[in-house]
Enzyme design. Structure first.
Site, PDB file in Angstrom:
ATOM      1  N   SER A 144       4.407 -16.879   4.456  1.00  0.00           N
ATOM      2  CA  SER A 144       4.352 -16.533   3.028  1.00  0.00           C
ATOM      3  C   SER A 144       5.747 -16.596   2.410  1.00  0.00           C
ATOM      4  O   SER A 144       5.872 -16.665   1.183  1.00  0.00           O
ATOM      5  CB  SER A 144       3.761 -15.125   2.840  1.00  0.00           C
ATOM      6  OG  SER A 144       4.571 -14.162   3.484  1.00  0.00           O
ATOM      7  N   TYR A 157       5.988  -8.466  -0.087  1.00  0.00           N
ATOM      8  CA  TYR A 157       5.817  -8.692   1.360  1.00  0.00           C
ATOM      9  C   TYR A 157       6.646  -9.890   1.823  1.00  0.00           C
ATOM     10  O   TYR A 157       7.419  -9.811   2.778  1.00  0.00           O
ATOM     11  CB  TYR A 157       4.322  -8.912   1.647  1.00  0.00           C
ATOM     12  CG  TYR A 157       3.984  -9.360   3.060  1.00  0.00           C
ATOM     13  CD1 TYR A 157       3.803  -8.427   4.080  1.00  0.00           C
ATOM     14  CD2 TYR A 157       3.834 -10.706   3.372  1.00  0.00           C
ATOM     15  CE1 TYR A 157       3.491  -8.832   5.368  1.00  0.00           C
ATOM     16  CE2 TYR A 157       3.516 -11.117   4.656  1.00  0.00           C
ATOM     17  CZ  TYR A 157       3.344 -10.184   5.650  1.00  0.00           C
ATOM     18  OH  TYR A 157       3.036 -10.589   6.925  1.00  0.00           O
TER      19      TYR A 157
HETATM   20  N1  LIG Z   1      -1.917 -12.062  10.915  1.00  0.00           N
HETATM   21  C1  LIG Z   1      -1.307 -12.859  10.065  1.00  0.00           C
HETATM   22  O1  LIG Z   1      -1.936 -13.665   9.347  1.00  0.00           O
HETATM   23  C2  LIG Z   1       0.199 -12.833   9.959  1.00  0.00           C
HETATM   24  C3  LIG Z   1       0.832 -13.895   9.295  1.00  0.00           C
HETATM   25  C4  LIG Z   1       2.214 -13.876   9.175  1.00  0.00           C
HETATM   26  C5  LIG Z   1       2.931 -12.823   9.722  1.00  0.00           C
HETATM   27  N2  LIG Z   1       2.294 -11.801  10.365  1.00  0.00           N
HETATM   28  C6  LIG Z   1       3.119 -10.702  10.918  1.00  0.00           C
HETATM   29  O2  LIG Z   1       2.813 -10.535  12.289  1.00  0.00           O
HETATM   30  C7  LIG Z   1       3.164  -9.216  12.684  1.00  0.00           C
HETATM   31  C8  LIG Z   1       2.040  -8.630  13.533  1.00  0.00           C
HETATM   32  O3  LIG Z   1       0.907  -8.412  12.719  1.00  0.00           O
HETATM   33  P1  LIG Z   1      -0.581  -8.758  13.186  1.00  0.00           P
HETATM   34  O4  LIG Z   1      -1.059  -9.853  12.332  1.00  0.00           O
HETATM   35  O5  LIG Z   1      -0.658  -8.893  14.663  1.00  0.00           O
HETATM   36  O6  LIG Z   1      -1.345  -7.435  12.661  1.00  0.00           O
HETATM   37  P2  LIG Z   1      -1.976  -6.192  13.412  1.00  0.00           P
HETATM   38  O7  LIG Z   1      -3.028  -6.602  14.376  1.00  0.00           O
HETATM   39  O8  LIG Z   1      -2.357  -5.246  12.311  1.00  0.00           O
HETATM   40  O9  LIG Z   1      -0.762  -5.566  14.235  1.00  0.00           O
HETATM   41  C9  LIG Z   1       0.290  -4.888  13.588  1.00  0.00           C
HETATM   42  C10 LIG Z   1       1.042  -4.052  14.604  1.00  0.00           C
HETATM   43  O10 LIG Z   1       2.154  -3.441  13.932  1.00  0.00           O
HETATM   44  C11 LIG Z   1       2.082  -2.034  14.126  1.00  0.00           C
HETATM   45  N3  LIG Z   1       2.603  -1.324  12.949  1.00  0.00           N
HETATM   46  C12 LIG Z   1       2.205  -1.453  11.665  1.00  0.00           C
HETATM   47  N4  LIG Z   1       2.906  -0.607  10.880  1.00  0.00           N
HETATM   48  C13 LIG Z   1       3.767   0.055  11.689  1.00  0.00           C
HETATM   49  C14 LIG Z   1       4.758   1.054  11.496  1.00  0.00           C
HETATM   50  N5  LIG Z   1       5.015   1.562  10.274  1.00  0.00           N
HETATM   51  N6  LIG Z   1       5.464   1.515  12.568  1.00  0.00           N
HETATM   52  C15 LIG Z   1       5.216   1.016  13.781  1.00  0.00           C
HETATM   53  N7  LIG Z   1       4.279   0.073  14.059  1.00  0.00           N
HETATM   54  C16 LIG Z   1       3.577  -0.399  13.009  1.00  0.00           C
HETATM   55  C17 LIG Z   1       0.612  -1.732  14.357  1.00  0.00           C
HETATM   56  O11 LIG Z   1       0.516  -0.511  15.065  1.00  0.00           O
HETATM   57  P3  LIG Z   1      -0.748   0.522  14.952  1.00  0.00           P
HETATM   58  O12 LIG Z   1      -1.956  -0.291  14.592  1.00  0.00           O
HETATM   59  O13 LIG Z   1      -0.780   1.131  16.320  1.00  0.00           O
HETATM   60  O14 LIG Z   1      -0.390   1.503  13.876  1.00  0.00           O
HETATM   61  C18 LIG Z   1       0.201  -2.937  15.192  1.00  0.00           C
HETATM   62  O15 LIG Z   1       0.575  -2.752  16.539  1.00  0.00           O
HETATM   63  C19 LIG Z   1       3.442  -8.430  11.397  1.00  0.00           C
HETATM   64  O16 LIG Z   1       4.832  -8.299  11.208  1.00  0.00           O
HETATM   65  C20 LIG Z   1       2.855  -9.330  10.315  1.00  0.00           C
HETATM   66  O17 LIG Z   1       3.485  -9.159   9.065  1.00  0.00           O
HETATM   67  C21 LIG Z   1       0.954 -11.793  10.507  1.00  0.00           C
END
Ligand SMILES: NC(=O)c1ccc[n+]([C@@H]2O[C@H](COP(=O)([O-])OP(=O)(O)OC[C@H]3O[C@@H](n4cnc5c(N)ncnc54)[C@H](OP(=O)(O)O)[C@@H]3O)[C@@H](O)[C@H]2O)c1
Length: 252
Positions: A144, A157
């Site tokens: 993004s 974001y």
């Molecule tokens: N999925 C996509 O399309 C996408 C695209 C681009 C970038 N990303 C990035 O990839 C990374 C991983 O996300 P994901 O897609 O795998 O989503 P996800 O399944 O929701 O995983 C997010 C992880 O981050 C942890 N987390 C969130 N807020 C937190 C906080 N304040 N303190 C500590 N831990 C926190 C969550 O922990 P708990 O659930 O245990 O609270 C979970 O382990 C993120 O940085 C996201 O921005 C994702």
């Protein structure tokens, strides 16, 4: 044994990265926020495959608690592996929330800033004394922040993710005397729990994303987790200060 610390490994990309790193013989310290059960699932999956992992709680939005977290990491390293340093830091934890620019509140901006940029910035600074020379840092950005992945509603974001990518290049420069490589990954849309489990709540977006993706499907956590493991490994040894868009050719 090499040791990696992966933030936010209770689901999604972080969970995959933890398992993929462990599969390649790396011990893993993983963190979770609210989802302790998810973190336990990650530890169980690693142990079932013969690896070692420790799960620790971490709120990335609370920089004041990072020194105590470093103490917990130090204790885990000693107890589990008899080491006083680790080799790979994956700054992955994060959340997504969207609002059009005109409607973005200061509260949302600050929350995104605390978790997506200030958190990884000061967590990395706090953990730096524990990071071994010739180690690696991998920061998880987002496409993004690139032209290919721009969507209305993600100005705050994506700005935080873009800042993290810039930080990665600065860290690559400043930490290079210690042989530490720093790269970032910008994933495209990946099927995780991000956005309050948006993929489950709005399954109709999956074919829409697939239609805009050159390789014809939506991203899965292992698509990103495997690349994190490769970047962390010997195969990635000559790569630093780079951002890799891992998105199957989104909007190509
Ligand atoms: N999925 C996509 O399309 C996408 C695209 C681009 C970038 N990303 C990035 O990839 C990374 C991983 O996300 P994901 O897609 O795998 O989503 P996800 O399944 O929701 O995983 C997010 C992880 O981050 C942890 N987390 C969130 N807020 C937190 C906080 N304040 N303190 C500590 N831990 C926190 C969550 O922990 P708990 O659930 O245990 O609270 C979970 O382990 C993120 O940085 C996201 O921005 C994702």
């Amino acid at each position: 044994m090499r040791i990696a610390l992966v933030t936010g490994a209770s689901s999604g990309i972080g969970q995959s990265a933890a398992v993929q790193l462990a599969r390649r013989g790396t011990g893993v310290i993983l963190t979770y926020g609210a989802n302790k059960a998810g973190a336990q699932d990650t530890v169980s999956a690693i142990e079932a495959a013969g690896g070692t992992a420790v799960a620790l709680p971490l709120d990335l939005g609370e920089a004041g608690a990072f020194p105590a977290f470093r103490e917990a990491v130090t204790a885990a390293l000693r107890e589990q592996w008899g080491r006083d340093s680790f080799d790979v830091l994956v700054n992955n934890a994060g959340f997504a929330e969207s609002a059009l620019f005109a409607e973005t509140t200061e509260e949302l901006f600050d929350r995104l800033h605390r978790v997506l940029f200030k958190g990884p910035y000061f967590l990395t600074q706090t953990l730096l004394p524990l990071l071994a020379d010739h180690g690696a840092i991998i920061n998880i950005g987002s496409n993004s922040a690139l032209n290919s992945g721009m969507e209305p509603g993600y100005s705050a974001y994506a700005s935080m993710k873009g800042a993290l990518t810039v930080l990665s290049r600065y860290l690559a420069k400043e930490l290079s005397p210690r042989g530490i490589r720093v790269n970032s990954i910008s994933p495209g849309a990946t099927r995780t729990r991000l956005g309050d489990n948006a993929f489950e709540r709005f399954p109709e977006v999956v074919p829409m994303i697939a239609a805009r993706t050159a390789l014809g499907r939506v991203g899965e956590p292992d698509d990103i987790g495997m690349m994190i493991a490769v970047l962390a490994s010997e195969e990635g040894r000559w790569l630093t200060a780079q951002d890799l868009e891992i998105a199957g050719g989104y909007n190509l």
